[in-house]
Design a protein around this motif. Structure first.
Motif, PDB file in Angstrom:
ATOM      1  N   SER A  48       4.031 -12.213   9.272  1.00  0.00           N
ATOM      2  CA  SER A  48       4.606 -12.550   7.976  1.00  0.00           C
ATOM      3  C   SER A  48       5.546 -11.457   7.495  1.00  0.00           C
ATOM      4  O   SER A  48       5.337 -10.278   7.771  1.00  0.00           O
ATOM      5  N   THR A  49       6.547 -11.869   6.754  1.00  0.00           N
ATOM      6  CA  THR A  49       7.443 -10.911   6.105  1.00  0.00           C
ATOM      7  C   THR A  49       6.923 -10.638   4.699  1.00  0.00           C
ATOM      8  O   THR A  49       6.054 -11.356   4.190  1.00  0.00           O
ATOM      9  N   VAL A  50       7.476  -9.622   4.051  1.00  0.00           N
ATOM     10  CA  VAL A  50       7.088  -9.314   2.681  1.00  0.00           C
ATOM     11  C   VAL A  50       7.357 -10.513   1.780  1.00  0.00           C
ATOM     12  O   VAL A  50       6.519 -10.878   0.950  1.00  0.00           O
ATOM     13  N   GLU A  51       8.506 -11.136   1.960  1.00  0.00           N
ATOM     14  CA  GLU A  51       8.860 -12.283   1.131  1.00  0.00           C
ATOM     15  C   GLU A  51       7.867 -13.428   1.313  1.00  0.00           C
ATOM     16  O   GLU A  51       7.422 -14.048   0.340  1.00  0.00           O
ATOM     17  N   GLU A  52       7.493 -13.709   2.552  1.00  0.00           N
ATOM     18  CA  GLU A  52       6.530 -14.781   2.818  1.00  0.00           C
ATOM     19  C   GLU A  52       5.172 -14.457   2.202  1.00  0.00           C
ATOM     20  O   GLU A  52       4.520 -15.329   1.615  1.00  0.00           O
ATOM     21  N   LEU A  53       4.759 -13.202   2.331  1.00  0.00           N
ATOM     22  CA  LEU A  53       3.479 -12.803   1.753  1.00  0.00           C
ATOM     23  C   LEU A  53       3.515 -12.873   0.229  1.00  0.00           C
ATOM     24  O   LEU A  53       2.552 -13.313  -0.400  1.00  0.00           O
ATOM     25  N   ALA A  54       4.617 -12.435  -0.358  1.00  0.00           N
ATOM     26  CA  ALA A  54       4.749 -12.480  -1.814  1.00  0.00           C
ATOM     27  C   ALA A  54       4.630 -13.919  -2.307  1.00  0.00           C
ATOM     28  O   ALA A  54       3.932 -14.187  -3.296  1.00  0.00           O
ATOM     29  N   ASP A  55       5.279 -14.849  -1.612  1.00  0.00           N
ATOM     30  CA  ASP A  55       5.182 -16.264  -1.985  1.00  0.00           C
ATOM     31  C   ASP A  55       3.755 -16.774  -1.834  1.00  0.00           C
ATOM     32  O   ASP A  55       3.234 -17.459  -2.715  1.00  0.00           O
ATOM     33  N   GLU A  56       3.133 -16.447  -0.722  1.00  0.00           N
ATOM     34  CA  GLU A  56       1.769 -16.910  -0.437  1.00  0.00           C
ATOM     35  C   GLU A  56       0.757 -16.356  -1.432  1.00  0.00           C
ATOM     36  O   GLU A  56      -0.147 -17.050  -1.874  1.00  0.00           O
ATOM     37  N   LEU A  57       0.927 -15.085  -1.801  1.00  0.00           N
ATOM     38  CA  LEU A  57      -0.015 -14.422  -2.698  1.00  0.00           C
ATOM     39  C   LEU A  57       0.323 -14.599  -4.183  1.00  0.00           C
ATOM     40  O   LEU A  57      -0.483 -14.264  -5.047  1.00  0.00           O
ATOM     41  N   GLY A  58       1.542 -15.082  -4.459  1.00  0.00           N
ATOM     42  CA  GLY A  58       1.969 -15.215  -5.847  1.00  0.00           C
ATOM     43  C   GLY A  58       2.132 -13.866  -6.524  1.00  0.00           C
ATOM     44  O   GLY A  58       1.801 -13.698  -7.697  1.00  0.00           O
ATOM     45  N   ARG A  59       2.642 -12.900  -5.758  1.00  0.00           N
ATOM     46  CA  ARG A  59       2.816 -11.539  -6.268  1.00  0.00           C
ATOM     47  C   ARG A  59       4.258 -11.100  -6.071  1.00  0.00           C
ATOM     48  O   ARG A  59       4.983 -11.625  -5.241  1.00  0.00           O
ATOM     49  N   ASP A  60       4.654 -10.076  -6.797  1.00  0.00           N
ATOM     50  CA  ASP A  60       5.976  -9.487  -6.687  1.00  0.00           C
ATOM     51  C   ASP A  60       6.122  -8.785  -5.337  1.00  0.00           C
ATOM     52  O   ASP A  60       5.165  -8.192  -4.833  1.00  0.00           O
ATOM     53  N   ARG A  61       7.326  -8.835  -4.774  1.00  0.00           N
ATOM     54  CA  ARG A  61       7.571  -8.210  -3.464  1.00  0.00           C
ATOM     55  C   ARG A  61       7.260  -6.717  -3.460  1.00  0.00           C
ATOM     56  O   ARG A  61       6.721  -6.189  -2.486  1.00  0.00           O
ATOM     57  N   SER A  62       7.598  -6.021  -4.535  1.00  0.00           N
ATOM     58  CA  SER A  62       7.343  -4.576  -4.564  1.00  0.00           C
ATOM     59  C   SER A  62       5.842  -4.287  -4.526  1.00  0.00           C
ATOM     60  O   SER A  62       5.401  -3.335  -3.882  1.00  0.00           O
ATOM     61  N   ASN A  63       5.043  -5.129  -5.194  1.00  0.00           N
ATOM     62  CA  ASN A  63       3.588  -4.961  -5.154  1.00  0.00           C
ATOM     63  C   ASN A  63       3.043  -5.250  -3.761  1.00  0.00           C
ATOM     64  O   ASN A  63       2.144  -4.550  -3.283  1.00  0.00           O
ATOM     65  N   VAL A  64       3.567  -6.270  -3.117  1.00  0.00           N
ATOM     66  CA  VAL A  64       3.138  -6.596  -1.757  1.00  0.00           C
ATOM     67  C   VAL A  64       3.522  -5.459  -0.816  1.00  0.00           C
ATOM     68  O   VAL A  64       2.738  -5.066   0.050  1.00  0.00           O
ATOM     69  N   ASN A  65       4.708  -4.901  -0.997  1.00  0.00           N
ATOM     70  CA  ASN A  65       5.135  -3.750  -0.187  1.00  0.00           C
ATOM     71  C   ASN A  65       4.160  -2.589  -0.318  1.00  0.00           C
ATOM     72  O   ASN A  65       3.798  -1.952   0.673  1.00  0.00           O
ATOM     73  N   ARG A  66       3.736  -2.294  -1.542  1.00  0.00           N
ATOM     74  CA  ARG A  66       2.769  -1.212  -1.754  1.00  0.00           C
ATOM     75  C   ARG A  66       1.437  -1.525  -1.076  1.00  0.00           C
ATOM     76  O   ARG A  66       0.827  -0.651  -0.457  1.00  0.00           O
ATOM     77  N   SER A  67       0.992  -2.755  -1.188  1.00  0.00           N
ATOM     78  CA  SER A  67      -0.263  -3.150  -0.525  1.00  0.00           C
ATOM     79  C   SER A  67      -0.147  -2.975   0.979  1.00  0.00           C
ATOM     80  O   SER A  67      -1.062  -2.463   1.637  1.00  0.00           O
ATOM     81  N   LEU A  68       0.983  -3.385   1.533  1.00  0.00           N
ATOM     82  CA  LEU A  68       1.186  -3.259   2.979  1.00  0.00           C
ATOM     83  C   LEU A  68       1.238  -1.798   3.412  1.00  0.00           C
ATOM     84  O   LEU A  68       0.698  -1.443   4.463  1.00  0.00           O
ATOM     85  N   SER A  69       1.853  -0.960   2.602  1.00  0.00           N
ATOM     86  CA  SER A  69       1.887   0.475   2.919  1.00  0.00           C
ATOM     87  C   SER A  69       0.476   1.041   2.963  1.00  0.00           C
ATOM     88  O   SER A  69       0.119   1.786   3.880  1.00  0.00           O
ATOM     89  N   THR A  70      -0.330   0.676   1.977  1.00  0.00           N
ATOM     90  CA  THR A  70      -1.719   1.144   1.942  1.00  0.00           C
ATOM     91  C   THR A  70      -2.481   0.645   3.158  1.00  0.00           C
ATOM     92  O   THR A  70      -3.191   1.416   3.817  1.00  0.00           O
ATOM     93  N   LEU A  71      -2.339  -0.629   3.475  1.00  0.00           N
ATOM     94  CA  LEU A  71      -3.045  -1.196   4.628  1.00  0.00           C
ATOM     95  C   LEU A  71      -2.619  -0.518   5.922  1.00  0.00           C
ATOM     96  O   LEU A  71      -3.451  -0.244   6.792  1.00  0.00           O
ATOM     97  N   ARG A  72      -1.338  -0.218   6.052  1.00  0.00           N
ATOM     98  CA  ARG A  72      -0.859   0.476   7.253  1.00  0.00           C
ATOM     99  C   ARG A  72      -1.426   1.893   7.321  1.00  0.00           C
ATOM    100  O   ARG A  72      -1.830   2.349   8.388  1.00  0.00           O
ATOM    101  N   GLU A  73      -1.466   2.587   6.189  1.00  0.00           N
ATOM    102  CA  GLU A  73      -2.028   3.943   6.150  1.00  0.00           C
ATOM    103  C   GLU A  73      -3.488   3.956   6.570  1.00  0.00           C
ATOM    104  O   GLU A  73      -3.951   4.906   7.204  1.00  0.00           O
TER     105      GLU A  73
END
Length: 129
Positions: A48-73
């Motif tokens: 999934s891309t950030v945009e796809e995840l943001a749509d799926e989760l109903g969240r802002d792209r910047s918030n999804v980006n932060r979540s993904l950064s945390t998950l990667r860390e």
């Protein structure tokens, strides 16, 4: 990875009769509920891309980006760059398989437990402590 379970979350986990994945991940990795939801969504929709995840989760792209950064860390997600036909690129994300995430949770708790045991062994026998 140096993650220490949160004492408050660890206590909550121990008093809960049936903690769920979100509770355990929050305790072990120090992640928030929305980050666990992002992880679970990635399990269901890999690449999934950030945009796809943001749509799926109903969240802002910047918030999804932060979540993904945390998950990667935390070792719970990976990122792969895909070149686009028209030029440019997009990042696609995938969750670390649940079997590997479980092993990571075990390893993290084992490291934390060993550190606590080591600290206990360092206590002096004097009554002042």
């Amino acid at each position: 990875m140096s993650v220490n379970p949160s004492p408050d979350q660890f206590h909550e986990l121990m008093v809960d009769d049936e903690p769920n994945l979100s509770d355990v991940m929050a305790c072990v990795f120090g992640v928030q509920e929305h980050e666990v939801r992002t992880y679970q969504t990635l399990l269901e929709t890999p690449a999934s891309t950030v945009e796809e995840l943001a749509d799926e989760l109903g969240r802002d792209r910047s918030n999804v980006n932060r979540s993904l950064s945390t998950l990667r860390e935390k070792g719970l997600a990976t990122r792969k760059r895909r070149l686009l036909d028209g030029g440019g690129h997009v990042y696609q994300y995938a969750a670390t398989p649940l079997s590997e995430a479980r092993e990571l949770m075990h390893e993290t708790l084992d490291e934390w437990t060993a550190a606590v045991h080591h600290r206990i062994d360092e206590f002096d026998a004097s009554p002042s402590e």
